[in-house]
Scaffold this motif. Structure first.
Motif, PDB file in Angstrom:
ATOM      1  N   ARG A  78       0.824  -1.205   0.000  1.00 16.22           N
ATOM      2  CA  ARG A  78       0.000   0.000   0.000  1.00 16.22           C
ATOM      3  C   ARG A  78       0.860   1.257   0.000  1.00 16.22           C
ATOM      4  O   ARG A  78       0.616   2.192  -0.762  1.00 16.22           O
ATOM      5  CB  ARG A  78      -0.923  -0.007   1.212  1.00 16.22           C
ATOM      6  CG  ARG A  78      -1.809   1.199   1.290  1.00 16.22           C
ATOM      7  CD  ARG A  78      -2.768   1.161   2.439  1.00 16.22           C
ATOM      8  NE  ARG A  78      -2.304   0.315   3.525  1.00 16.22           N
ATOM      9  CZ  ARG A  78      -2.974   0.113   4.632  1.00 16.22           C
ATOM     10  NH1 ARG A  78      -4.140   0.677   4.808  1.00 16.22           N
ATOM     11  NH2 ARG A  78      -2.500  -0.653   5.588  1.00 16.22           N
ATOM     12  N   GLU A  79       1.885   1.274   0.842  1.00 15.14           N
ATOM     13  CA  GLU A  79       2.777   2.430   0.888  1.00 15.14           C
ATOM     14  C   GLU A  79       3.568   2.570  -0.401  1.00 15.14           C
ATOM     15  O   GLU A  79       3.836   3.672  -0.866  1.00 15.14           O
ATOM     16  CB  GLU A  79       3.719   2.333   2.084  1.00 15.14           C
ATOM     17  CG  GLU A  79       3.044   2.566   3.408  1.00 15.14           C
ATOM     18  CD  GLU A  79       2.416   1.309   3.981  1.00 15.14           C
ATOM     19  OE1 GLU A  79       2.598   0.226   3.396  1.00 15.14           O
ATOM     20  OE2 GLU A  79       1.734   1.420   5.010  1.00 15.14           O
ATOM     21  N   PHE A 111       2.548   1.649  -3.387  1.00 11.60           N
ATOM     22  CA  PHE A 111       1.624   2.181  -4.392  1.00 11.60           C
ATOM     23  C   PHE A 111       1.467   3.694  -4.235  1.00 11.60           C
ATOM     24  O   PHE A 111       1.512   4.438  -5.223  1.00 11.60           O
ATOM     25  CB  PHE A 111       0.260   1.492  -4.251  1.00 11.60           C
ATOM     26  CG  PHE A 111      -0.791   2.065  -5.145  1.00 11.60           C
ATOM     27  CD1 PHE A 111      -0.775   1.812  -6.503  1.00 11.60           C
ATOM     28  CD2 PHE A 111      -1.793   2.866  -4.621  1.00 11.60           C
ATOM     29  CE1 PHE A 111      -1.748   2.353  -7.336  1.00 11.60           C
ATOM     30  CE2 PHE A 111      -2.761   3.408  -5.437  1.00 11.60           C
ATOM     31  CZ  PHE A 111      -2.738   3.143  -6.800  1.00 11.60           C
ATOM     32  N   ILE A 112       1.314   4.167  -3.010  1.00 15.42           N
ATOM     33  CA  ILE A 112       1.175   5.601  -2.769  1.00 15.42           C
ATOM     34  C   ILE A 112       2.457   6.328  -3.148  1.00 15.42           C
ATOM     35  O   ILE A 112       2.420   7.410  -3.748  1.00 15.42           O
ATOM     36  CB  ILE A 112       0.798   5.860  -1.305  1.00 15.42           C
ATOM     37  CG1 ILE A 112      -0.610   5.340  -1.039  1.00 15.42           C
ATOM     38  CG2 ILE A 112       0.884   7.339  -0.959  1.00 15.42           C
ATOM     39  CD1 ILE A 112      -1.023   5.347   0.398  1.00 15.42           C
ATOM     40  N   ILE A 129       4.644   5.456  -5.429  1.00 14.73           N
ATOM     41  CA  ILE A 129       4.727   5.514  -6.896  1.00 14.73           C
ATOM     42  C   ILE A 129       3.753   6.545  -7.445  1.00 14.73           C
ATOM     43  O   ILE A 129       4.090   7.295  -8.367  1.00 14.73           O
ATOM     44  CB  ILE A 129       4.480   4.121  -7.497  1.00 14.73           C
ATOM     45  CG1 ILE A 129       5.667   3.210  -7.169  1.00 14.73           C
ATOM     46  CG2 ILE A 129       4.262   4.187  -8.998  1.00 14.73           C
ATOM     47  CD1 ILE A 129       5.458   1.768  -7.534  1.00 14.73           C
ATOM     48  N   CYS A 130       2.541   6.612  -6.873  1.00 15.51           N
ATOM     49  CA  CYS A 130       1.546   7.582  -7.342  1.00 15.51           C
ATOM     50  C   CYS A 130       1.995   9.018  -7.119  1.00 15.51           C
ATOM     51  O   CYS A 130       1.599   9.920  -7.851  1.00 15.51           O
ATOM     52  CB  CYS A 130       0.207   7.349  -6.652  1.00 15.51           C
ATOM     53  SG  CYS A 130      -0.631   5.859  -7.193  1.00 15.51           S
ATOM     54  N   ILE A 131       2.802   9.257  -6.117  1.00 19.17           N
ATOM     55  CA  ILE A 131       3.321  10.599  -5.861  1.00 19.17           C
ATOM     56  C   ILE A 131       4.608  10.832  -6.642  1.00 19.17           C
ATOM     57  O   ILE A 131       4.819  11.909  -7.206  1.00 19.17           O
ATOM     58  CB  ILE A 131       3.551  10.809  -4.352  1.00 19.17           C
ATOM     59  CG1 ILE A 131       2.212  10.800  -3.618  1.00 19.17           C
ATOM     60  CG2 ILE A 131       4.303  12.099  -4.086  1.00 19.17           C
ATOM     61  CD1 ILE A 131       2.330  10.808  -2.119  1.00 19.17           C
ATOM     62  N   LEU A 136       5.913   9.389  -9.507  1.00 15.68           N
ATOM     63  CA  LEU A 136       5.872   9.478 -10.973  1.00 15.68           C
ATOM     64  C   LEU A 136       5.425  10.842 -11.488  1.00 15.68           C
ATOM     65  O   LEU A 136       6.061  11.393 -12.395  1.00 15.68           O
ATOM     66  CB  LEU A 136       4.992   8.364 -11.541  1.00 15.68           C
ATOM     67  CG  LEU A 136       5.615   6.971 -11.492  1.00 15.68           C
ATOM     68  CD1 LEU A 136       4.656   5.942 -12.067  1.00 15.68           C
ATOM     69  CD2 LEU A 136       6.942   6.918 -12.192  1.00 15.68           C
ATOM     70  N   PRO A 137       4.354  11.456 -10.953  1.00 19.06           N
ATOM     71  CA  PRO A 137       4.016  12.807 -11.427  1.00 19.06           C
ATOM     72  C   PRO A 137       5.092  13.841 -11.117  1.00 19.06           C
ATOM     73  O   PRO A 137       5.338  14.738 -11.928  1.00 19.06           O
ATOM     74  CB  PRO A 137       2.721  13.142 -10.696  1.00 19.06           C
ATOM     75  CG  PRO A 137       2.141  11.846 -10.325  1.00 19.06           C
ATOM     76  CD  PRO A 137       3.291  10.921 -10.101  1.00 19.06           C
TER      77      PRO A 137
END
Length: 81
Positions: free
Chosen positions: A41-42, A44-45, A47-49, A51-52
């Motif tokens: 979960r961490e 994924f979060i 990577i979501c932060i 990559l942008p």
């Protein structure tokens, strides 16, 4: 600002070298093997932060182009052609 630039590394160094702050498992005599830094979960979060941020850093024109019309409208009020 200069005081903050001087005190921040000192504060971070003190926290880093103080084992009671970062390594809380030593306070409770728990072996380190039971603790995991982060799970799926961490990750994924992260990577979501991440990559942008990297994408905007490499190609900032994509984000800046979204506000060109608004900025030009604001600047035309102060600097007429």
């Amino acid at each position: 600002m200069a005081i903050g630039m001087i005190l921040t590394p000192i504060y971070l160094f003190i926290i880093y070298v103080t084992p009671d702050v970062l390594w809380i498992y030593k306070l409770f005599n728990v072996p380190n093997i039971n603790f995991v830094d982060f799970g799926p979960r961490e990750l994924f979060i992260l990577i979501c932060i991440f990559l942008p941020v990297i994408g905007i850093g490499i190609y900032p024109d994509f984000v800046l182009s979204l506000s060109v019309d608004r900025v030009e409208a604001l600047l035309s009020n102060y600097y007429p052609k």
